[in-house]
Design a protein around this motif. Structure first.
Motif, PDB file in Angstrom:
ATOM      1  N   THR A  51       0.953  -1.231   0.002  1.00  0.00           N
ATOM      2  CA  THR A  51       0.221   0.018   0.060  1.00  0.00           C
ATOM      3  C   THR A  51       0.984   1.346   0.008  1.00  0.00           C
ATOM      4  N   SER A  52       1.978   1.133  -0.775  1.00  0.00           N
ATOM      5  CA  SER A  52       2.893   2.138  -0.531  1.00  0.00           C
ATOM      6  C   SER A  52       2.560   3.605  -1.353  1.00  0.00           C
TER       7      SER A  52
ATOM      8  N   ASP B  83      -0.853   4.301  -4.490  1.00  0.00           N
ATOM      9  CA  ASP B  83      -2.255   4.436  -4.586  1.00  0.00           C
ATOM     10  C   ASP B  83      -2.900   3.007  -5.031  1.00  0.00           C
TER      11      ASP B  83
ATOM     12  N   THR C 135      -3.826  -0.829  -3.942  1.00  0.00           N
ATOM     13  CA  THR C 135      -3.938  -1.694  -2.583  1.00  0.00           C
ATOM     14  C   THR C 135      -3.814  -3.070  -3.270  1.00  0.00           C
TER      15      THR C 135
ATOM     16  N   GLU D 219      -3.834  11.751   0.831  1.00  0.00           N
ATOM     17  CA  GLU D 219      -5.120  11.619   1.698  1.00  0.00           C
ATOM     18  C   GLU D 219      -6.226  10.535   1.274  1.00  0.00           C
TER      19      GLU D 219
ATOM     20  N   SER E 103      -4.796   7.151   1.155  1.00  0.00           N
ATOM     21  CA  SER E 103      -4.832   6.279   2.458  1.00  0.00           C
ATOM     22  C   SER E 103      -6.443   5.875   2.882  1.00  0.00           C
ATOM     23  N   ARG E 104      -7.099   6.804   2.603  1.00  0.00           N
ATOM     24  CA  ARG E 104      -8.729   6.627   3.025  1.00  0.00           C
ATOM     25  C   ARG E 104      -9.046   5.265   2.086  1.00  0.00           C
TER      26      ARG E 104
ATOM     27  N   HIS F 164      -7.149   2.918   1.053  1.00  0.00           N
ATOM     28  CA  HIS F 164      -6.400   1.650   1.405  1.00  0.00           C
ATOM     29  C   HIS F 164      -7.529   1.308   2.611  1.00  0.00           C
ATOM     30  N   SER F 165      -7.701   2.045   3.512  1.00  0.00           N
ATOM     31  CA  SER F 165      -8.153   1.768   4.706  1.00  0.00           C
ATOM     32  C   SER F 165      -9.550   1.016   4.444  1.00  0.00           C
TER      33      SER F 165
ATOM     34  N   GLY G  59       1.174   7.990   4.952  1.00  0.00           N
ATOM     35  CA  GLY G  59      -0.430   7.610   5.270  1.00  0.00           C
ATOM     36  C   GLY G  59      -0.637   6.511   4.832  1.00  0.00           C
ATOM     37  N   SER G  60      -0.302   6.143   3.431  1.00  0.00           N
ATOM     38  CA  SER G  60      -0.356   4.853   2.643  1.00  0.00           C
ATOM     39  C   SER G  60       0.116   3.525   3.174  1.00  0.00           C
TER      40      SER G  60
ATOM     41  N   VAL H 243      -1.349   2.158   6.890  1.00  0.00           N
ATOM     42  CA  VAL H 243      -2.455   1.488   6.835  1.00  0.00           C
ATOM     43  C   VAL H 243      -2.089  -0.133   6.421  1.00  0.00           C
TER      44      VAL H 243
END
Ligand code: KG4
Ligand code: ZN
Length: 353
Positions: A16-17, A19, A21, A53, A56-57, A59-60, A94-95, A98
């Protein structure tokens, strides 16, 4: 760094480094049992680039369902997995967080050893991956020269063996994929632009416009793509929109040829310098059809290994294979594993002349 005792034959890996996943289950032979990935191009397209942002969102949201899907697809459960591998460097913080936090939790819950992997090491080892529709050449092995070329990195490596990597060349500024993406935007194509430039270039005249090949004549393995980007900007500024529209294919073909010339020329220079005729081309830009064509013209004097695109773009299988080799060397990480946006110097040695 902890020590693991038992031989690891199968890992579940997460990437997830940036964009993408991606989750994969990989075995010690390099066999990829399953790989499932979620892409976010549509979410980032309106901004013309990756918004950390948003990455990461997403990925989560995607990661746990993808992990479950990957296990289900392979018909496996956690008791069949002896190791966990996660990209922890370099990348968007952020990525990375996750993926790291998710695998640290799974490692704790199921008592499975965990290893953090350098994303670039994954790209360098991608040519060893195999699956039901791809096998690397039977005689493929170390050492080799690797060109890792994507939206975030463009570097040449002398890969002497597992964990023995020398950075021998690099871009001084933009990555080649970044140049493709920015140029695509300038000529009115969408994001991500590399693949669209590639498509348009197939219909264009690569000699219609002259773009600079920075540093190509210099006797070193350094590259630069920011001058090319500026040259394109200056040229396009002077062209009326109608002419850009009518010349789009020619512009793409000429721009692409400049990048490909530099990449091929510097890779060949590296091959000469290290007396090595085994070349690996990896990273998202290695999907470029003209780049593949130019490298294939070097056969049979060189062995060219370009893994299938699913293992060239960011993917978890390459992370799984690198992690599995590390776990089997007795390495593992504990709960202190964290993310880093920097290329860890200790992962590589450098011979940048
Ligand atoms: O490895 P990757 O999936 O992600 C990272 O950047 O790490 O590479 C993505 C990059 C983007 O810049 C994209 O435009 C470029 O690879 N790319 C291409 C092609 N397909 C993807 N560039 C040129 N030609 C292509 N066919
Ligand atoms: Zn990458």
């Amino acid at each position: 760094m902890n020590q693991t005792k038992n031989k690891v034959t199968r890992v579940l890996a997460v990437e997830t480094s940036c964009d993408d996943t991606s989750v994969a289950i990989v075995e010690s032979s390099g066999q990829v049992l399953t790989m499932v990935s979620a892409h976010q191009d549509l979410e980032h397209a309106p901004y013309g680039g990756i918004v950390p942002e948003i990455a990461s969102r997403n990925h989560s949201l995607s990661l746990l369902p993808l992990i479950q899907h990957c296990l289900d697809k392979a018909g496996l459960s956690w008791s069949d997995i002896q190791g966990l591998a996660v990209t922890n460097r370099p990348g968007l913080i952020g990525s990375l967080i996750v993926g790291i936090m998710t695998l640290k939790s799974i490692s704790q819950a199921y008592g499975i050893p965990l290893i953090g992997v350098n994303h670039l090491e994954g790209h360098l080892l991608a040519p060893f991956l195999k699956d039901e529709s791809y096998l690397p050449p039977a005689d493929f092995n170390y050492p080799y020269i690797a060109l890792a070329v994507s939206g975030g990195h463009t570097s040449l490596y002398w890969v002497k063996g597992f964990s023995d990597y020398v950075v021998i060349g690099s871009t001084k500024d933009d990555a080649a994929g970044e140049a493709f993406d920015k140029f695509a935007k300038m000529v009115g194509l969408g994001y991500p632009g590399g693949v669209q430039v590639d498509q348009c270039a197939k219909l264009g005249d690569k000699n219609k416009f002259q773009f600079p090949r920075s540093l190509i004549l210099e006797d070193n393995l350094m590259m630069s793509f920011s001058g090319l980007k500026s040259a394109a900007h200056r040229l396009l500024e002077k062209m009326p929109k109608e002419q850009i529209d009518s010349d789009r294919n020619n512009l793409c073909a000429s721009f692409q040829e400049a990048i490909v010339d530099v990449l091929v020329s510097k890779t060949l220079k590296a091959a000469g310098r290290y007396s090595c005729n085994r070349l690996v081309i990896t990273g998202g830009v290695s999907a470029n059809s003209r780049l593949r064509e130019k490298f294939s013209e070097l056969l049979p004097n060189y062995q060219i290994v370009c893994p299938p695109i699913r293992y060239c773009t960011d993917n978890a299988a390459m992370i799984g294979y690198a992690g599995l080799l590390r776990l089997n060397r007795g390495e593992s990480n504990d709960l202190l594993l964290g993310p880093s946006s920097q290329l860890y110097e200790k992962d590589f040695s450098y011979d940048l002349q």
